[in-house]
Design a protein around this motif. Structure first.
Motif, mmCIF file in Angstrom:
data_model
loop_
_atom_site.group_PDB
_atom_site.id
_atom_site.type_symbol
_atom_site.label_atom_id
_atom_site.label_comp_id
_atom_site.label_asym_id
_atom_site.label_seq_id
_atom_site.Cartn_x
_atom_site.Cartn_y
_atom_site.Cartn_z
ATOM 1 N N GLU A 1 1.206 -1.679 0.467
ATOM 2 C CA GLU A 1 0.128 0.022 0.265
ATOM 3 C C GLU A 1 0.966 1.280 -0.243
ATOM 4 O O GLU A 1 0.694 2.457 -0.506
ATOM 5 C CB GLU A 1 -0.722 0.105 1.234
ATOM 6 C CG GLU A 1 -2.367 -0.878 0.885
ATOM 7 C CD GLU A 1 -3.019 -0.821 2.806
ATOM 8 O OE1 GLU A 1 -3.863 -0.092 2.898
ATOM 9 O OE2 GLU A 1 -2.544 -2.192 2.787
ATOM 10 N N ARG B 1 -3.334 -0.379 -4.593
ATOM 11 C CA ARG B 1 -4.389 -0.697 -3.827
ATOM 12 C C ARG B 1 -4.144 -1.893 -2.249
ATOM 13 O O ARG B 1 -4.229 -2.625 -2.645
ATOM 14 C CB ARG B 1 -5.903 -0.378 -4.796
ATOM 15 C CG ARG B 1 -5.820 0.718 -5.897
ATOM 16 C CD ARG B 1 -6.867 0.340 -7.200
ATOM 17 N NE ARG B 1 -7.952 -1.231 -6.604
ATOM 18 C CZ ARG B 1 -8.557 -0.958 -6.815
ATOM 19 N NH1 ARG B 1 -9.295 -0.600 -7.992
ATOM 20 N NH2 ARG B 1 -9.436 -2.245 -6.700
ATOM 21 N N TYR B 2 -5.553 -1.450 -1.633
ATOM 22 C CA TYR B 2 -5.814 -2.342 -1.005
ATOM 23 C C TYR B 2 -5.991 -3.120 -1.098
ATOM 24 O O TYR B 2 -5.607 -5.101 -0.264
ATOM 25 C CB TYR B 2 -7.077 -1.711 0.172
ATOM 26 C CG TYR B 2 -7.007 -2.837 1.333
ATOM 27 C CD1 TYR B 2 -6.404 -2.689 2.254
ATOM 28 C CD2 TYR B 2 -8.149 -2.905 1.087
ATOM 29 C CE1 TYR B 2 -7.084 -3.453 3.341
ATOM 30 C CE2 TYR B 2 -8.987 -3.805 2.351
ATOM 31 C CZ TYR B 2 -8.334 -4.843 3.008
ATOM 32 O OH TYR B 2 -8.470 -5.146 4.237
ATOM 33 N N SER B 3 -7.411 -3.537 -1.656
ATOM 34 C CA SER B 3 -7.983 -4.581 -2.286
ATOM 35 C C SER B 3 -7.062 -5.611 -2.951
ATOM 36 O O SER B 3 -6.590 -6.632 -2.622
ATOM 37 C CB SER B 3 -9.629 -4.792 -3.293
ATOM 38 O OG SER B 3 -9.005 -3.939 -3.994
ATOM 39 N N ASP B 4 -6.170 -5.124 -3.890
ATOM 40 C CA ASP B 4 -4.983 -5.553 -4.467
ATOM 41 C C ASP B 4 -3.862 -5.808 -3.565
ATOM 42 O O ASP B 4 -3.171 -6.987 -3.730
ATOM 43 C CB ASP B 4 -4.214 -4.478 -6.035
ATOM 44 C CG ASP B 4 -5.323 -4.322 -6.732
ATOM 45 O OD1 ASP B 4 -6.306 -5.303 -6.481
ATOM 46 O OD2 ASP B 4 -5.203 -3.683 -7.513
#
Length: 100
Positions: A80, A85-88
């Motif tokens: 991060e 991105r957080y989800s990635d």
């Protein structure tokens, strides 16, 4: 007589504890798939920088379950911090901790 028995039991306990510690210390790190983590990031159009590759490597090399959780969080925060991105980051670090 009771003292001798108590002393013998204590000695056995110390030997057992020492043997248990040695097995934990000499345990091999989990098999990791750093490549899967990096490949996932590339599939999401992230450039595989040194920081990102190191994060994937860190997540995948752990000794026990507690260490696994710490390394997962370290991977996620590092990714991060590098702009992922957080989800990635969550998915990539999960891939890094998947055994082959």
């Amino acid at each position: 007589m009771k003292r001798k028995i108590a002393s013998a039991v204590a000695s056995v306990g110390v030997v057992f504890a020492a043997a248990s510690t040695v097995s934990v210390v000499t345990a091999a790190p989990a098999s990791a798939t750093t490549d899967q983590c990096v490949s996932y990031l590339q599939s999401k159009n992230y450039v595989p920088t040194n920081q990102r590759v190191d994060a994937c490597y860190t997540a995948g090399h752990f000794i026990d379950m507690r260490d696994k959780g710490i390394r997962y969080q370290s991977c996620r925060f590092s990714l991060e911090g590098s702009g992922v991105r957080y989800s990635d980051a969550v998915t990539a670090c999960s891939y890094a901790q998947t055994n082959v």
